[in-house]
Design a protein around this motif. Sequence first.
Motif, short mmCIF file in Angstrom:
data_model
loop_
_atom_site.label_atom_id
_atom_site.label_comp_id
_atom_site.label_asym_id
_atom_site.label_seq_id
_atom_site.Cartn_x
_atom_site.Cartn_y
_atom_site.Cartn_z
N ALA A 124 4.90 -13.80 -35.18
CA ALA A 124 4.25 -14.66 -36.18
C ALA A 124 5.05 -15.94 -36.45
O ALA A 124 4.46 -17.00 -36.69
CB ALA A 124 4.05 -13.90 -37.48
N LEU A 125 6.37 -15.85 -36.43
CA LEU A 125 7.17 -17.02 -36.80
C LEU A 125 6.98 -18.20 -35.84
O LEU A 125 6.84 -19.35 -36.30
CB LEU A 125 8.64 -16.64 -36.89
CG LEU A 125 9.55 -17.70 -37.54
CD1 LEU A 125 9.07 -18.03 -38.94
CD2 LEU A 125 10.99 -17.21 -37.59
N PRO A 126 6.95 -17.99 -34.52
CA PRO A 126 6.67 -19.14 -33.65
C PRO A 126 5.32 -19.79 -33.93
O PRO A 126 5.18 -21.02 -33.84
CB PRO A 126 6.71 -18.53 -32.23
CG PRO A 126 7.58 -17.34 -32.37
CD PRO A 126 7.29 -16.80 -33.73
N ALA A 127 4.32 -18.98 -34.27
CA ALA A 127 3.01 -19.54 -34.62
C ALA A 127 3.13 -20.38 -35.89
O ALA A 127 2.53 -21.46 -35.99
CB ALA A 127 1.99 -18.43 -34.82
N ALA A 128 3.90 -19.91 -36.85
CA ALA A 128 4.09 -20.67 -38.09
C ALA A 128 4.86 -21.96 -37.82
O ALA A 128 4.58 -23.00 -38.43
CB ALA A 128 4.83 -19.82 -39.12
N LEU A 129 5.82 -21.91 -36.90
CA LEU A 129 6.64 -23.09 -36.61
C LEU A 129 5.85 -24.17 -35.86
O LEU A 129 6.32 -25.30 -35.74
CB LEU A 129 7.86 -22.69 -35.78
CG LEU A 129 8.94 -21.90 -36.52
CD1 LEU A 129 10.02 -21.44 -35.57
CD2 LEU A 129 9.54 -22.75 -37.64
N THR A 130 4.69 -23.82 -35.35
CA THR A 130 3.83 -24.81 -34.69
C THR A 130 2.51 -25.00 -35.43
O THR A 130 1.62 -25.69 -34.92
CB THR A 130 3.53 -24.38 -33.24
OG1 THR A 130 2.84 -23.13 -33.25
CG2 THR A 130 4.79 -24.25 -32.43
N GLY B 197 0.27 -22.97 -35.64
CA GLY B 197 -0.77 -22.37 -34.80
C GLY B 197 -1.32 -23.30 -33.75
O GLY B 197 -2.36 -23.01 -33.15
N LEU B 198 -0.62 -24.40 -33.47
CA LEU B 198 -1.14 -25.42 -32.56
C LEU B 198 -1.35 -24.86 -31.15
O LEU B 198 -2.39 -25.10 -30.53
CB LEU B 198 -0.18 -26.61 -32.52
CG LEU B 198 -0.60 -27.79 -31.64
CD1 LEU B 198 -1.88 -28.42 -32.19
CD2 LEU B 198 0.52 -28.83 -31.59
N HIS B 199 -0.37 -24.11 -30.65
CA HIS B 199 -0.49 -23.59 -29.29
C HIS B 199 -1.55 -22.49 -29.21
O HIS B 199 -2.27 -22.40 -28.20
CB HIS B 199 0.86 -23.07 -28.81
CG HIS B 199 1.90 -24.15 -28.71
ND1 HIS B 199 3.23 -23.92 -28.92
CD2 HIS B 199 1.78 -25.47 -28.43
CE1 HIS B 199 3.90 -25.04 -28.76
NE2 HIS B 199 3.04 -26.00 -28.48
N LEU B 200 -1.65 -21.68 -30.24
CA LEU B 200 -2.69 -20.66 -30.25
C LEU B 200 -4.08 -21.31 -30.31
O LEU B 200 -5.03 -20.84 -29.68
CB LEU B 200 -2.49 -19.72 -31.43
CG LEU B 200 -1.27 -18.79 -31.33
CD1 LEU B 200 -1.06 -18.05 -32.64
CD2 LEU B 200 -1.43 -17.79 -30.19
N ASP B 201 -4.19 -22.38 -31.08
CA ASP B 201 -5.46 -23.10 -31.14
C ASP B 201 -5.81 -23.69 -29.78
O ASP B 201 -6.98 -23.67 -29.36
CB ASP B 201 -5.36 -24.21 -32.19
CG ASP B 201 -6.65 -25.01 -32.30
OD1 ASP B 201 -7.66 -24.45 -32.74
OD2 ASP B 201 -6.63 -26.19 -31.92
N LEU C 106 -2.37 -11.97 -28.64
CA LEU C 106 -1.49 -11.60 -29.74
C LEU C 106 -1.17 -10.11 -29.73
O LEU C 106 -0.04 -9.69 -30.02
CB LEU C 106 -2.11 -12.00 -31.08
CG LEU C 106 -2.14 -13.51 -31.34
CD1 LEU C 106 -2.93 -13.82 -32.61
CD2 LEU C 106 -0.72 -14.06 -31.46
N MET C 107 -2.17 -9.29 -29.40
CA MET C 107 -1.91 -7.85 -29.28
C MET C 107 -0.89 -7.57 -28.18
O MET C 107 0.02 -6.74 -28.36
CB MET C 107 -3.22 -7.10 -28.99
CG MET C 107 -4.16 -6.99 -30.19
SD MET C 107 -5.72 -6.18 -29.74
CE MET C 107 -5.13 -4.58 -29.18
N ALA C 108 -1.02 -8.27 -27.06
CA ALA C 108 -0.08 -8.07 -25.96
C ALA C 108 1.33 -8.50 -26.35
O ALA C 108 2.32 -7.81 -26.04
CB ALA C 108 -0.55 -8.84 -24.72
N GLN C 109 1.44 -9.62 -27.05
CA GLN C 109 2.76 -10.09 -27.47
C GLN C 109 3.42 -9.12 -28.44
O GLN C 109 4.60 -8.78 -28.31
CB GLN C 109 2.64 -11.48 -28.09
CG GLN C 109 2.30 -12.58 -27.11
CD GLN C 109 2.19 -13.94 -27.76
OE1 GLN C 109 2.43 -14.09 -28.96
NE2 GLN C 109 1.84 -14.96 -26.98
N VAL C 110 2.66 -8.68 -29.44
CA VAL C 110 3.22 -7.75 -30.42
C VAL C 110 3.58 -6.42 -29.76
O VAL C 110 4.64 -5.84 -30.05
CB VAL C 110 2.22 -7.54 -31.58
CG1 VAL C 110 2.70 -6.40 -32.49
CG2 VAL C 110 2.06 -8.81 -32.39
#
Length: 259
Positions: free
Chosen positions: A72-78, A80-84, A123-127
């Motif tokens: 979650a932290l990398p998503a917060a640090l961006t 969510g730009l890369h996930l978007d 996200l499921m795969a990463q977690v």
Amino acid sequence: MTSLNSHGVRFAFGTLTALPVHVSRWDREAARAGMLCAPLAGLVAGLLAAASGALLLLAGSGPLLAAVSAAALPAALTRGLHLDGLADTADGLGSARPAEDALRIMKQSDIGPFGVITLLFVLMAQVAALYELYGRGWEDGALGTVAAAVVARLALTLASRRGVPPARPEGLGAAVAGTVPLRAATAVACAVVAGCAGAGALLGGYGAVHHALAALAGLGAAQLMLRHCVRRFGGVTGDVFGALEETAATVALLALVLG
């Protein structure tokens, strides 16, 4: 050169993270230096994410909570730009429309079914992968988190190499596409893979080989995605860059688990 390097670091952190960095130059030279510094932005994001997971684990939490925090932290640090970008690219690829129509779909603010499904499983795969790594110990989890983050940003450096065209005349893709010389991109890639191997060596055994192969697997998957997107859209966009980043990170984590 020192000034350009400074602008490059600012460009990398200003475009690839949500950290409060002022980007004062947006020209091609700054973009080239910035994309060469992209793995450095990944290193900082990875260290912060790894620290959160390791601290939770050392504080008594289970590996699942540590894995969720590290993802979650990398998503917060961006923001969510890369996930978007991953979701938008999935919608564009899944639309089966001509390139112009697919690019228009990707620019829309909403997320379609292909994007939702892709986000869910990635996200499921990463977690799940981080859960396995933190289950082995905080060292494995932390090193895996950092390696995946650095490899993910390295995929963007390689995608900015000369010969890769932009799909649109504007946007981040147009700003950085074709700015990085192949020799410089290769040198940065070799340094990052060697760094991953060195970090893996701290775990003993075949850790060095394992982490180096995981880095190569992540980069290989991102290159396959890049080739497909260039063929499908005619070039790269900011959304494609997000998809490449998430692809490289996910495959690198999976490779670390499967070794």
